[in-house]
Design a protein around this motif. Sequence first.
Motif, short mmCIF file in Angstrom:
data_model
loop_
_atom_site.label_atom_id
_atom_site.label_comp_id
_atom_site.label_asym_id
_atom_site.label_seq_id
_atom_site.Cartn_x
_atom_site.Cartn_y
_atom_site.Cartn_z
N ASP A 212 1.31 6.45 -7.13
CA ASP A 212 0.30 7.49 -7.41
C ASP A 212 0.74 8.73 -7.32
O ASP A 212 0.09 9.60 -7.97
N LYS A 213 1.26 9.15 -6.20
CA LYS A 213 1.80 10.30 -5.93
C LYS A 213 2.68 11.13 -6.95
O LYS A 213 2.80 12.04 -7.18
N GLN B 17 2.34 1.70 -3.29
CA GLN B 17 1.39 2.07 -4.39
C GLN B 17 1.05 3.61 -4.29
O GLN B 17 0.81 4.34 -5.24
N ALA B 18 0.84 4.12 -2.85
CA ALA B 18 0.58 5.39 -2.72
C ALA B 18 1.66 6.33 -3.43
O ALA B 18 1.41 7.44 -3.73
N GLU C 265 0.85 -1.19 0.27
CA GLU C 265 -0.13 -0.05 -0.03
C GLU C 265 0.92 1.26 0.02
O GLU C 265 0.42 2.34 -0.64
#
Length: 214
Positions: free
Chosen positions: A77-78, A73-74, A70
């Motif tokens: 995405d950022k 992935q964060a 997680e």
Amino acid sequence: MLLQLKRRDAAPAAAPVWHPNFRNFERLPDTKVVRTTFFINVASIALAVLLAGITSWVEYQSHVLVQQTEGAQAAIDKQKKQNAENLRLTKLFADEEKKFAEATAFVRTPITTSAMILELGTTLPPEIQIEYVDLRPHDETNPSCIVRGKAAGTKDQASGAASAYVETLRSHPVFKERFESVNLTALNADPRAGVMVFEIVMQFKTAAKGGKKS
């Protein structure tokens, strides 16, 4: 004595001493110092604790991996938007760089084809005829200009005219500035036309050799 022995043999045998066994072994208490059920219970508890520990460790590792995934992935995405912008700018820069390189190469062309033909036209003597010009200023392996033509006259006259024309090209101010060497590479007779066919290779100067490009 014989009489006594006979009397003993004739007496009936005495009944054996016995009594019925009414013990129920299944209901009797275990009189061992350490009962068997104790070992069974200890083994069962140890196995249960071991399985519980393994299960807890697996669940903990799974939880850690989920958190790491997680987090990654964060971060992706950022950075996704910024990465897309960087790719767009990189492509834009590459396109502009290509245009700039093409423009620079065009500006730095030692001499254009039209200018080369015009200059050759000013150097032609009556007995020399040019039929082919191949200009290769940007050839990385062999930047040169190939000139092919015919020299009129007898064999000796045509050979002399071709050699003299090579000297003319070498001493020409425009060619002298741009070409490092001018050499007659082929001279063959053409019996059908009665002329000598020649080939002249003019080698461009390069920056590595101190050549000047304009």
